[in-house]
Design a protein around this motif. Sequence first.
Motif, PDB file in Angstrom:
ATOM      1  N   LEU A 107      14.821 -41.564  -2.630  1.00 32.53           N
ATOM      2  CA  LEU A 107      14.573 -40.236  -2.397  1.00 32.53           C
ATOM      3  C   LEU A 107      13.579 -39.851  -3.560  1.00 32.53           C
ATOM      4  N   GLU A 108      12.556 -38.925  -3.237  1.00 30.36           N
ATOM      5  CA  GLU A 108      11.608 -38.420  -4.303  1.00 30.36           C
ATOM      6  C   GLU A 108      11.868 -36.941  -4.513  1.00 30.36           C
ATOM      7  N   SER A 109      12.040 -36.513  -5.848  1.00 26.41           N
ATOM      8  CA  SER A 109      12.166 -34.753  -5.715  1.00 26.41           C
ATOM      9  C   SER A 109      11.440 -34.466  -7.351  1.00 26.41           C
ATOM     10  N   ALA A 110      10.951 -33.409  -7.081  1.00 27.97           N
ATOM     11  CA  ALA A 110      10.431 -32.863  -8.485  1.00 27.97           C
ATOM     12  C   ALA A 110      11.210 -31.948  -9.166  1.00 27.97           C
ATOM     13  N   ASP A 111      12.327 -31.770  -8.533  1.00 27.56           N
ATOM     14  CA  ASP A 111      13.642 -31.281  -9.308  1.00 27.56           C
ATOM     15  C   ASP A 111      14.916 -31.376  -8.647  1.00 27.56           C
ATOM     16  N   PRO A 112      15.316 -32.742  -8.922  1.00 25.30           N
ATOM     17  CA  PRO A 112      16.650 -33.292  -8.359  1.00 25.30           C
ATOM     18  C   PRO A 112      18.020 -32.505  -9.034  1.00 25.30           C
ATOM     19  N   GLY A 113      17.872 -31.804 -10.109  1.00 25.47           N
ATOM     20  CA  GLY A 113      19.212 -31.216 -10.580  1.00 25.47           C
ATOM     21  C   GLY A 113      18.903 -30.691 -12.143  1.00 25.47           C
ATOM     22  N   ARG A 114      20.193 -30.265 -12.399  1.00 28.56           N
ATOM     23  CA  ARG A 114      19.913 -29.949 -14.100  1.00 28.56           C
ATOM     24  C   ARG A 114      20.145 -31.203 -14.761  1.00 28.56           C
ATOM     25  N   VAL A 115      18.948 -31.434 -15.843  1.00 27.73           N
ATOM     26  CA  VAL A 115      19.005 -32.513 -16.710  1.00 27.73           C
ATOM     27  C   VAL A 115      19.895 -32.454 -17.562  1.00 27.73           C
ATOM     28  N   VAL A 116      20.776 -33.616 -17.859  1.00 26.77           N
ATOM     29  CA  VAL A 116      21.687 -33.697 -18.832  1.00 26.77           C
ATOM     30  C   VAL A 116      21.159 -34.973 -19.914  1.00 26.77           C
ATOM     31  N   TYR A 117      20.177 -35.639 -19.190  1.00 27.42           N
ATOM     32  CA  TYR A 117      19.693 -36.868 -20.334  1.00 27.42           C
ATOM     33  C   TYR A 117      18.482 -36.999 -19.815  1.00 27.42           C
ATOM     34  N   GLU A 118      17.456 -37.382 -20.829  1.00 28.29           N
ATOM     35  CA  GLU A 118      15.901 -37.602 -20.513  1.00 28.29           C
ATOM     36  C   GLU A 118      15.472 -38.656 -21.604  1.00 28.29           C
ATOM     37  N   ASP A 119      14.904 -39.602 -20.948  1.00 23.14           N
ATOM     38  CA  ASP A 119      13.872 -40.574 -22.086  1.00 23.14           C
ATOM     39  C   ASP A 119      12.648 -40.582 -21.353  1.00 23.14           C
ATOM     40  N   ASP A 120      11.756 -41.534 -21.988  1.00 24.73           N
ATOM     41  CA  ASP A 120      10.636 -41.597 -21.426  1.00 24.73           C
ATOM     42  C   ASP A 120      10.488 -42.203 -19.788  1.00 24.73           C
ATOM     43  N   VAL A 121      11.336 -42.923 -19.232  1.00 28.26           N
ATOM     44  CA  VAL A 121      11.396 -43.547 -17.846  1.00 28.26           C
ATOM     45  C   VAL A 121      12.498 -43.052 -16.951  1.00 28.26           C
ATOM     46  N   GLN A 122      13.274 -42.225 -17.407  1.00 31.46           N
ATOM     47  CA  GLN A 122      14.417 -41.806 -16.420  1.00 31.46           C
ATOM     48  C   GLN A 122      14.810 -40.272 -16.868  1.00 31.46           C
ATOM     49  N   ILE A 123      15.640 -39.742 -16.064  1.00 30.82           N
ATOM     50  CA  ILE A 123      16.553 -38.618 -16.063  1.00 30.82           C
ATOM     51  C   ILE A 123      17.636 -38.810 -15.491  1.00 30.82           C
ATOM     52  N   VAL A 124      18.855 -38.111 -16.116  1.00 32.49           N
ATOM     53  CA  VAL A 124      19.876 -38.139 -15.710  1.00 32.49           C
ATOM     54  C   VAL A 124      20.572 -36.542 -15.224  1.00 32.49           C
ATOM     55  N   VAL A 125      20.682 -36.197 -14.017  1.00 32.06           N
ATOM     56  CA  VAL A 125      20.594 -34.803 -13.548  1.00 32.06           C
ATOM     57  C   VAL A 125      22.374 -34.650 -12.818  1.00 32.06           C
ATOM     58  N   VAL A 126      22.904 -33.530 -12.995  1.00 31.66           N
ATOM     59  CA  VAL A 126      23.769 -33.157 -12.248  1.00 31.66           C
ATOM     60  C   VAL A 126      23.214 -32.487 -11.147  1.00 31.66           C
ATOM     61  N   PRO A 127      23.506 -32.714  -9.880  1.00 34.20           N
ATOM     62  CA  PRO A 127      22.799 -31.919  -8.491  1.00 34.20           C
ATOM     63  C   PRO A 127      23.034 -30.422  -8.672  1.00 34.20           C
ATOM     64  N   ARG A 128      22.502 -29.797  -8.194  1.00 31.48           N
ATOM     65  CA  ARG A 128      22.883 -28.064  -8.026  1.00 31.48           C
ATOM     66  C   ARG A 128      23.871 -27.959  -6.933  1.00 31.48           C
ATOM     67  N   PRO A 129      25.146 -27.144  -6.946  1.00 35.14           N
ATOM     68  CA  PRO A 129      25.690 -26.991  -5.744  1.00 35.14           C
ATOM     69  C   PRO A 129      24.871 -26.503  -4.473  1.00 35.14           C
ATOM     70  N   GLY A 130      24.992 -27.180  -3.165  1.00 31.77           N
ATOM     71  CA  GLY A 130      24.485 -27.075  -2.115  1.00 31.77           C
ATOM     72  C   GLY A 130      23.038 -27.532  -2.090  1.00 31.77           C
ATOM     73  N   SER A 131      22.879 -28.337  -3.324  1.00 29.88           N
ATOM     74  CA  SER A 131      21.236 -29.113  -3.142  1.00 29.88           C
ATOM     75  C   SER A 131      21.141 -29.948  -1.890  1.00 29.88           C
ATOM     76  N   GLY A 132      22.276 -30.575  -1.416  1.00 28.79           N
ATOM     77  CA  GLY A 132      22.220 -31.471  -0.270  1.00 28.79           C
ATOM     78  C   GLY A 132      21.640 -32.827  -1.003  1.00 28.79           C
ATOM     79  N   HIS A 133      21.970 -33.099  -2.075  1.00 30.25           N
ATOM     80  CA  HIS A 133      21.578 -34.260  -2.936  1.00 30.25           C
ATOM     81  C   HIS A 133      22.261 -35.346  -2.196  1.00 30.25           C
ATOM     82  N   GLY A 134      21.223 -36.329  -1.763  1.00 32.44           N
ATOM     83  CA  GLY A 134      21.427 -37.464  -1.120  1.00 32.44           C
ATOM     84  C   GLY A 134      21.304 -37.401   0.374  1.00 32.44           C
TER      85      GLY A 134
END
Length: 154
Positions: A107-134
């Motif tokens: 998967l590739e995305s410019a906006d995969p969800g609400r960011v809850v963690y970020e560092d120089d190489v990764q983010i952890v996101v909570v997908p937005r409701p109804g985003s169709g994540h995955g």
Amino acid sequence: MSATMTYVRFQSTERSPRGHFPGVFALANGLAREGRLSEEQHRFWRAGNDWYDAAYADPSRVDPAVYDPDVNPGAVAWFKGTATHLLDRIPGYLALLAAHGVPCERLESADPGRVVYEDDVQIVVVPRPGSGHGTGAARPEDGSGLAQTGRTLS
């Protein structure tokens, strides 16, 4: 999160019993845990996991609540597209999964969800409701809504 940054995730095409789409490492770890890897595959998996453990931070060690389902329901990690040194090693994991018939999609995305963690190489996101994540849904032609593409790799 930069509007021009592309984020990349490799995950199962099927939901787990817990309702999420396990990532590439969880899928490979499951094969190892189940004893399904050959000796050579096990050596690759162990060396790969050790390399990744040394190459970047485990978000749950930085913030133990990052994957807590009550705090961040459905949280998943995405690589930053600029983390090429990490992404370059993913094909070995994909080959391992393919050898065992485990489908995985990119998967590739410019906006995969609400960011809850970020560092120089990764983010952890909570997908937005109804985003169709995955689901591998594509961005609408007008650029609104879901900004995600998917492609099955095995």
